[in-house]
Design an enzyme around this catalytic site. Structure first.
Site, short mmCIF file in Angstrom:
data_model
loop_
_atom_site.label_atom_id
_atom_site.label_comp_id
_atom_site.label_asym_id
_atom_site.label_seq_id
_atom_site.Cartn_x
_atom_site.Cartn_y
_atom_site.Cartn_z
N GLN A 171 -11.88 4.52 -0.32
CA GLN A 171 -10.54 4.91 -0.75
C GLN A 171 -10.53 5.24 -2.24
OE1 GLN A 171 -7.80 1.78 0.24
NE2 GLN A 171 -9.05 0.17 -0.66
N HIS A 193 -8.95 8.65 1.60
CA HIS A 193 -7.75 7.81 1.59
C HIS A 193 -6.60 8.55 0.89
CE1 HIS A 193 -5.06 4.52 0.05
NE2 HIS A 193 -5.23 4.07 1.27
N ASP A 235 -4.26 8.47 4.12
CA ASP A 235 -3.18 7.51 4.37
C ASP A 235 -1.93 8.05 3.71
OD1 ASP A 235 -1.51 5.36 4.75
OD2 ASP A 235 -2.99 3.85 4.15
N GLU A 270 -3.42 8.50 8.70
CA GLU A 270 -3.01 7.11 8.82
C GLU A 270 -1.55 6.95 8.46
OE1 GLU A 270 -4.26 2.66 7.13
OE2 GLU A 270 -5.64 4.35 6.90
N ASP A 304 -1.37 1.63 11.13
CA ASP A 304 -1.50 0.56 10.13
C ASP A 304 -0.20 -0.24 10.11
OD1 ASP A 304 -1.80 -1.09 7.96
OD2 ASP A 304 -2.03 0.49 6.48
N GLN A 326 -6.25 0.42 12.65
CA GLN A 326 -6.78 -0.32 11.50
C GLN A 326 -6.57 -1.81 11.76
OE1 GLN A 326 -6.76 -1.41 6.81
NE2 GLN A 326 -5.38 0.22 7.41
N LYS A 328 -6.48 -4.77 9.95
CA LYS A 328 -6.33 -5.10 8.53
C LYS A 328 -6.61 -6.59 8.37
CE LYS A 328 -3.38 -3.23 4.90
NZ LYS A 328 -3.85 -1.84 4.85
N CYS A 358 -7.60 -3.45 -0.82
CA CYS A 358 -8.21 -3.39 -2.14
C CYS A 358 -8.05 -4.70 -2.89
CB CYS A 358 -7.58 -2.26 -2.94
SG CYS A 358 -5.77 -2.33 -3.01
#
Length: 427
Positions: A171, A193, A235, A270, A304, A326, A328, A358
């Site tokens: 990303q 991303h 995304d 996404e 997501d 995803q 997560k 992140c």
């Protein structure tokens, strides 16, 4: 081997916790700072430095293994747990979880997770807590078995030892153009991303976004090595729905137009829209997926928002409400549930993307790699942080080390088998 003590250590996540609702409302940026008042509960400002909490398990042989607890970047959004509170999690871990850890049989990973993560006062433990403690328990099991964490997962879920690499997705953060160049030069499998999280980045009718998608494809051809053909993954944080309306047909039409601009590439989109609830998200994403499939589009929908826990993932997978889910990791909770989520996606012939945030740490990223490789997910996130180099090296190097160890183990087992056959033939 038992756990004889539990250590806690405050730490930093690799990025920041951001108030998604405030950013979507159109606040301005002053350098790296968002200007304005926070909207999401528990945020004292729109952008907050990410914190983490490490849990160390002291074993009877003196070894200490660790796991890291944290939340995701957009905590409190899309049905997620609230913003990480290290003080609250420290207290809960000390009072509730530590006694359970000191009493648990660590030899069976899934059983240990089930017992340690039993509800407290009829409520599920915070998912960030589950995530960090499950990492530490996985490392305990690997230490006891003198194996990798991947082998523990394979053993617990009756999976064959993997041989293939899992594609890595990087990303870009806000430093899009420079980081795209880095990704292309490093031949990243899935990119970039793009962090399309505001009207400014999406543009009127999505024109700014479409121009960026085309630029990424063109740049890949310009500076990428011959034959390099990554998956393009963007995304958009619900901005297609926000800009053109929450109507499945119109959203699918827009996505097809974007895909047509980058022929020869697979396009992942996404979070094209946020329909406000898990039920509405499933219903409308399933419609979008069906439209794209019927048209033979190269575009794939990635879910997501509104798909957080293992049960959410099961519902989306069974409804075919995404081409790729995803998973997560901090939102799913225990890494045991991350493994289960991948397997549920595979059972339903839906792509499994082991993601995360992140805001994570090197320890959580490395543990995620073992689960991704063991379950042979369709792709995994390079994490932590919003830079390319550090995250790609942490995840990529860990994957290469895991596969090298598994190949060595396989070779040693084959030699032992050959030796046993030799002796049997001569006895």
């Amino acid at each position: 081997m038992q756990i004889k003590d539990v250590l806690l250590a405050p730490g930093n996540g690799a990025f920041f916790y951001d108030d998604q609702a405030a950013i979507r409302a159109g606040v301005s940026q002053d350098g790296f700072v968002y200007v304005g008042e926070p909207v999401t509960p528990n945020f004292e400002s729109i952008r907050v430095p990410a914190s983490s909490l490490s849990v160390g398990l002291v074993l009877t042989d003196g070894t200490v293994v660790w796991g890291d607890m944290m939340s995701v970047q957009y905590s409190g959004a899309g049905g997620r747990d609230p913003l990480f509170d290290a003080t609250q999690i420290w207290d809960l871990t000390s009072r509730v979880v530590e006694p359970r850890l000191l009493d648990v049989d660590t030899s069976r990973y899934l059983s240990a997770c089930s017992k340690v993560f039993e509800p407290f006062e009829h409520e599920r433990l915070p998912l960030a807590l589950e995530y960090g403690v499950s990492q530490a328990l996985l490392r305990v099991a690997a230490h006891q078995q003198r194996s990798t964490m991947a082998e523990v997962i394979c053993s617990e879920f009756n999976l064959p030892l993997p041989t293939n690499k899992v594609p890595i997705y990087c990303q870009s953060g806000d430093t899009r153009e420079i980081n795209v160049d880095k990704m292309i030069l490093k031949a990243v499998d899935v990119l970039p991303h793009g962090l399309i999280n505001s009207r400014q980045k999406f543009g009127v009718d999505g024109q700014t976004f479409m121009e960026f998608v085309k630029w990424v494809a063109t740049r890949t051809r310009e500076i990428g090595r011959p034959g390099y053909n990554p998956v393009l993954h963007f995304d958009v944080y619900g901005w297609i729905g926000q800009e053109i309306g929450l109507e499945s047909q119109r959203i699918a039409d827009f996505i097809c137009r974007v895909a047509d601009r980058v022929p020869g590439f697979t396009l992942n989109v996404e979070c094209p829209a946020d329909f406000g609830s898990t039920e509405a998200q499933i219903e409308n994403y399933a419609k979008i997926v069906s439209i794209l499939d019927n048209r033979g589009s190269s575009a794939r929908i990635v879910v997501d928002e509104r798909c957080n826990t293992l049960e959410d993932i099961r519902l989306f997978a069974e409804a075919k409400a995404a081409h790729l889910v995803q998973i997560k990791t901090p939102d799913v909770g225990s890494l045991a549930d991350t493994a289960r989520a991948v397997l549920i996606c595979k059972e339903n012939k839906v792509g499994a993307y082991v993601g995360g945030s992140c805001t994570e740490t090197d320890l959580s990223a490395q543990a995620s790699v073992h689960v991704s490789v063991a379950t042979q997910a369709d792709m995994m996130l390079a994490k932590p942080g919003m830079g390319v180099d550090e995250a790609f090296s942490i995840v990529g190097n860990e994957q290469n080390r895991v596969l090298a160890m598994l190949n060595h183990r396989r070779f040693q087992n084959e030699k032992l088998d050959e030796k046993a056959v030799w002796h049997a033939e001569r006895s």
